[in-house]
Write a protein that holds these residues in place. Structure first.
Motif, PDB file in Angstrom:
ATOM      1  N   SER A  59     -13.105  12.378 -40.867  1.00  0.00           N
ATOM      2  CA  SER A  59     -12.313  13.062 -39.852  1.00  0.00           C
ATOM      3  C   SER A  59     -13.137  14.129 -39.147  1.00  0.00           C
TER       4      SER A  59
ATOM      5  N   THR B   9      -4.435  10.896 -34.545  1.00  0.00           N
ATOM      6  CA  THR B   9      -4.642  12.321 -34.255  1.00  0.00           C
ATOM      7  C   THR B   9      -3.489  13.137 -34.820  1.00  0.00           C
TER       8      THR B   9
ATOM      9  N   THR C 145      -7.141  17.206 -35.053  1.00  0.00           N
ATOM     10  CA  THR C 145      -8.053  16.505 -35.957  1.00  0.00           C
ATOM     11  C   THR C 145      -7.929  15.012 -35.697  1.00  0.00           C
TER      12      THR C 145
ATOM     13  N   THR D  86     -12.486  17.666 -36.673  1.00  0.00           N
ATOM     14  CA  THR D  86     -11.545  18.618 -36.088  1.00  0.00           C
ATOM     15  C   THR D  86     -12.168  19.249 -34.849  1.00  0.00           C
TER      16      THR D  86
END
Length: 212
Positions: free
Chosen positions: A168, A194, A206, A170
């Motif tokens: 992931s 998302t 994120t 951010t």
């Protein structure tokens, strides 16, 4: 209903500018009665200020006119050399008006990543809301669309990276309208999802790999 006020200043022109600023009006929206032209005096003795009476007729209540008047008054108060032009309203969206601001000083209204533009738009909507119903969206020299295109490209790059690494990512904090661009850009991407986290100005998006 009319609004009338008397203003004194060193000259008639200065008194007019003060009155227009206080009323938030353009010159062609008021009637000006010069009570006294004033006198300069000699070495400061015998000087008399200019005195005028200004009458403002009822202000418009439709959204485009109120928005135009409000933005122009703010720009004048800020001493920014720029003009605002309303875009044609779309059918079914009469409660929203978009305005383009252009001029030699218009770049000053954008600020770092659009922060000044957002603050100006917030102020405009507060003032407009006192006279009309609806929402005003401001753009400066096409900045907003350029910013949105940049965010769409960023979303696509990040999605590709997340999908290929399985990790992931951010993004930095963004305004609500900018987060919406990211969400919408990746809404149909089959490989990532998302989600928004955080609060207020620190709210972030994120991008996460989709679990099949």
């Amino acid at each position: 209903m009319e609004t009338t006020m008397e203003v004194t200043a060193r000259s008639v022109e200065e008194a007019i500018e003060i009155a227009l600023d206080q009323l938030g009006a353009e010159r062609d929206q008021v009637e000006i009665d010069v009570i006294s032209q004033g006198k300069g005096g000699i070495l400061g003795f015998g000087a008399e200020p200019a005195r005028i009476k200004v009458t403002l007729a009822s202000l418009p209540s439709n959204l485009p006119a109120v928005a135009k008047l409000t933005v122009d008054s703010l720009l004048r108060s800020m001493k920014v050399s720029a003009t605002a032009t309303p875009r044609p309203q779309l059918e079914g969206e009469e409660d929203t008006i978009e305005m383009d601001i252009e001029g030699e000083d218009s770049g000053l209204l954008i600020g770092r990543r659009g922060e000044t533009l957002r603050a100006l738009q917030f102020t405009v909507n507060l003032l407009v809301g006192q006279r009309a119903n609806g929402r005003v969206i401001l753009d400066v020299e096409g900045y907003r669309e350029r910013r949105y295109n940049s965010l769409r490209a960023l979303a696509s790059r990040v999605a590709e990276r997340v999908a290929s690494t399985g990790r992931s990512i951010t993004l930095e904090p963004m305004a609500p309208n900018e987060r919406r661009v990211i969400h919408m850009t990746l809404a149909d991407n089959p490989r990532v999802d998302t989600e928004s986290t955080g609060f207020g100005e620190n709210r972030k998006i994120t991008v996460i790999p989709r679990r099949n």
